[in-house]
Design a protein around this motif. Structure first.
Motif, PDB file in Angstrom:
ATOM      1  N   ALA A 130       3.244  19.543 -63.891  1.00 20.46           N
ATOM      2  CA  ALA A 130       2.729  20.401 -62.835  1.00 20.46           C
ATOM      3  C   ALA A 130       3.315  20.003 -61.485  1.00 20.46           C
ATOM      4  O   ALA A 130       3.718  20.856 -60.687  1.00 20.46           O
ATOM      5  N   ILE A 131       3.380  18.700 -61.208  1.00 23.77           N
ATOM      6  CA  ILE A 131       3.972  18.235 -59.950  1.00 23.77           C
ATOM      7  C   ILE A 131       5.457  18.536 -59.928  1.00 23.77           C
ATOM      8  O   ILE A 131       5.995  19.043 -58.941  1.00 23.77           O
ATOM      9  N   GLU A 132       6.142  18.240 -61.019  1.00 25.75           N
ATOM     10  CA  GLU A 132       7.586  18.445 -61.087  1.00 25.75           C
ATOM     11  C   GLU A 132       7.961  19.907 -60.859  1.00 25.75           C
ATOM     12  O   GLU A 132       8.970  20.217 -60.211  1.00 25.75           O
ATOM     13  N   ALA A 133       7.126  20.818 -61.360  1.00 26.52           N
ATOM     14  CA  ALA A 133       7.418  22.250 -61.251  1.00 26.52           C
ATOM     15  C   ALA A 133       7.023  22.837 -59.901  1.00 26.52           C
ATOM     16  O   ALA A 133       7.342  23.984 -59.610  1.00 26.52           O
ATOM     17  N   THR A 148       1.896  11.497 -59.651  1.00 22.20           N
ATOM     18  CA  THR A 148       1.156  11.577 -60.910  1.00 22.20           C
ATOM     19  C   THR A 148       0.005  10.574 -60.920  1.00 22.20           C
ATOM     20  O   THR A 148      -1.068  10.858 -61.448  1.00 22.20           O
ATOM     21  N   GLY A 149       0.211   9.420 -60.299  1.00 22.83           N
ATOM     22  CA  GLY A 149      -0.850   8.423 -60.245  1.00 22.83           C
ATOM     23  C   GLY A 149      -2.081   8.911 -59.507  1.00 22.83           C
ATOM     24  O   GLY A 149      -3.207   8.781 -60.002  1.00 22.83           O
ATOM     25  N   THR A 150      -1.892   9.478 -58.324  1.00 23.29           N
ATOM     26  CA  THR A 150      -3.060   9.922 -57.553  1.00 23.29           C
ATOM     27  C   THR A 150      -3.694  11.158 -58.170  1.00 23.29           C
ATOM     28  O   THR A 150      -4.921  11.277 -58.216  1.00 23.29           O
ATOM     29  N   LEU A 151      -2.865  12.080 -58.667  1.00 26.84           N
ATOM     30  CA  LEU A 151      -3.413  13.293 -59.266  1.00 26.84           C
ATOM     31  C   LEU A 151      -4.121  12.979 -60.582  1.00 26.84           C
ATOM     32  O   LEU A 151      -5.152  13.586 -60.908  1.00 26.84           O
ATOM     33  N   HIS A 152      -3.583  12.036 -61.330  1.00 26.82           N
ATOM     34  CA  HIS A 152      -4.232  11.603 -62.583  1.00 26.82           C
ATOM     35  C   HIS A 152      -5.674  11.204 -62.327  1.00 26.82           C
ATOM     36  O   HIS A 152      -6.592  11.607 -63.052  1.00 26.82           O
ATOM     37  N   ASP A 153      -5.895  10.418 -61.280  1.00 24.62           N
ATOM     38  CA  ASP A 153      -7.247   9.937 -61.004  1.00 24.62           C
ATOM     39  C   ASP A 153      -8.183  11.088 -60.633  1.00 24.62           C
ATOM     40  O   ASP A 153      -9.358  11.097 -61.032  1.00 24.62           O
ATOM     41  N   LYS A 154      -7.682  12.065 -59.894  1.00 25.64           N
ATOM     42  CA  LYS A 154      -8.498  13.223 -59.522  1.00 25.64           C
ATOM     43  C   LYS A 154      -8.837  14.059 -60.761  1.00 25.64           C
ATOM     44  O   LYS A 154      -9.977  14.498 -60.934  1.00 25.64           O
ATOM     45  N   LEU A 158      14.183  17.242 -56.093  1.00 21.57           N
ATOM     46  CA  LEU A 158      14.197  15.804 -56.355  1.00 21.57           C
ATOM     47  C   LEU A 158      12.950  15.120 -55.808  1.00 21.57           C
ATOM     48  O   LEU A 158      12.416  14.196 -56.442  1.00 21.57           O
ATOM     49  N   ALA A 159      12.463  15.571 -54.659  1.00 20.09           N
ATOM     50  CA  ALA A 159      11.247  14.975 -54.096  1.00 20.09           C
ATOM     51  C   ALA A 159      10.065  15.177 -55.035  1.00 20.09           C
ATOM     52  O   ALA A 159       9.238  14.271 -55.229  1.00 20.09           O
ATOM     53  N   ARG A 160       9.967  16.368 -55.636  1.00 20.11           N
ATOM     54  CA  ARG A 160       8.888  16.621 -56.595  1.00 20.11           C
ATOM     55  C   ARG A 160       9.043  15.734 -57.834  1.00 20.11           C
ATOM     56  O   ARG A 160       8.065  15.200 -58.355  1.00 20.11           O
ATOM     57  N   LYS A 161      10.272  15.588 -58.298  1.00 21.45           N
ATOM     58  CA  LYS A 161      10.499  14.767 -59.493  1.00 21.45           C
ATOM     59  C   LYS A 161      10.119  13.315 -59.221  1.00 21.45           C
ATOM     60  O   LYS A 161       9.513  12.648 -60.080  1.00 21.45           O
ATOM     61  N   ILE A 162      10.436  12.817 -58.047  1.00 21.14           N
ATOM     62  CA  ILE A 162      10.097  11.438 -57.702  1.00 21.14           C
ATOM     63  C   ILE A 162       8.583  11.253 -57.706  1.00 21.14           C
ATOM     64  O   ILE A 162       8.068  10.263 -58.222  1.00 21.14           O
ATOM     65  N   ARG A 163       7.846  12.210 -57.157  1.00 22.98           N
ATOM     66  CA  ARG A 163       6.383  12.122 -57.168  1.00 22.98           C
ATOM     67  C   ARG A 163       5.842  12.245 -58.585  1.00 22.98           C
ATOM     68  O   ARG A 163       4.886  11.562 -58.961  1.00 22.98           O
ATOM     69  N   ALA A 164       6.473  13.123 -59.388  1.00 19.05           N
ATOM     70  CA  ALA A 164       6.013  13.325 -60.767  1.00 19.05           C
ATOM     71  C   ALA A 164       6.237  12.090 -61.627  1.00 19.05           C
ATOM     72  O   ALA A 164       5.469  11.818 -62.552  1.00 19.05           O
TER      73      ALA A 164
END
Length: 315
Positions: free
Chosen positions: A132-135, A170-176, A229-235
């Motif tokens: 979801a983040i990557e997309a 992914t870490g922060t969204l995972h917790d939410k 690339l910024a989205r992929k790094i966050r994902a």
């Protein structure tokens, strides 16, 4: 109600904790076998097992639930788990990131409901939060669904979304998402006990699949647009960590933002206390947090003290 729980990582442990604290009896917890972890590769219990044992819940860790497995040990453990479930007086099985396939023989014993970390039918599969983040999705969420043999195809029982912030990893969204799923599964169980839970078939339109994340995907292609690339790094934060090669060294990039800039893809346009700006196929990336092999995660200014980038490019 008596709830059998099947899950393995922290995402599932958050849900198990909520079910237990809500007062539901848990006569059995299924979780994957202990795995080697850490520098010493010592066997480590899953987050779910740790919580279950700390609160006196019986735990089973079969290698498989498929009684038709060609591996004799797996088949034997599956038969034992199946017999244990048949002998239990429970009302429902709750599944959250268990990691093992539930065959029809298990699904038919009692109702099985799943906590899935997406707004189905978008992102069926193993890595819905990453994808979801990557997309570039604007929303994530949780669907509580009935389980069937198909991959996340069962009827929906409850659904609730939450926004994906521009800074979410992914870490922060995972917790939410884990916290949301925990609240929702308690709501679903209470509604089930009251006979108020209504199933709705998933729509046929809008199906996407969240393939499992692989380490091979972590390599950044700076010919791509900077925002991609910024989205992929966050994902890929915290796993597996995106990386780029600099003079043959694989540097992990934990956080970056898209900025204006132009140049040959991979060219370092700026390297100072404000960050390391690298040209991309469209725009540029400001690298904010990096890590060299064997080192610690560092802000760009600290990273540059031990890694000179003059005349180098990312590839």
């Amino acid at each position: 109600m008596k709830v059998v729980f099947a899950g393995t990582p922290e995402f599932a442990a958050v849900a198990l904790r909520a079910i237990h604290e809500a007062g539901f009896a848990v006569p059995l917890v299924l979780t994957q076998p202990d795995r080697p972890a850490g520098r010493g590769m010592q066997l480590q219990a899953s987050s779910v097992k740790q919580y279950a044992l700390a609160h006196g819940m019986p735990v089973a860790q079969p290698l498989s639930l498929r009684t038709d497995s060609k591996d004799p040990e797996r088949a034997e453990q599956a038969r034992a788990a199946h017999a244990q479930l048949l002998a239990l007086n429970y009302d429902v099985m709750v599944v959250a990131a268990y990691g093992l396939i539930l065959p029809r023989s298990t699904l038919e014993i009692r109702p099985c409901i799943n906590i899935h970390g997406s707004l189905l039918p978008r992102w069926r599969g193993a890595a819905p939060i990453h994808r979801a983040i990557e997309a570039g999705d604007v929303d994530a969420g949780v669907t509580i669904m009935e389980m069937e043999e198909g991959l996340d195809t069962g009827p929906m029982l409850l659904m609730e979304g939450l926004p994906i912030e521009g800074t979410d990893t992914t870490g922060t969204l995972h917790d939410k998402v884990a916290a949301l799923g925990a609240r929702m599964i308690v709501e679903a169980l209470r509604k089930m006990a009251a006979g108020e839970l209504v199933a709705t078939p998933q729509p046929e339109a809008g199906v996407t699949y969240a393939a499992k994340i692989t380490k091979e995907e972590a390599k950044l292609d700076f010919a791509l647009p900077a925002d991609t690339l910024a989205r992929k790094i966050r994902a890929f934060n915290p796993f597996p960590g995106a990386n780029g090669l600099v003079d043959g060294v694989a540097v992990k990039i934990w956080y970056a933002e898209a900025v204006d800039g132009s140049g040959a893809p991979g060219q370092v346009l700026q390297a100072d206390a404000d960050g390391i700006v690298v040209a991309c196929g469209a725009g540029a990336l400001r690298l904010i947090e990096l890590q060299k092999p064997g080192g610690k995660r560092l802000a760009a200014a600290e990273f540059l003290k031990g890694f000179a980038l003059a005349g180098l490019t990312f590839s």
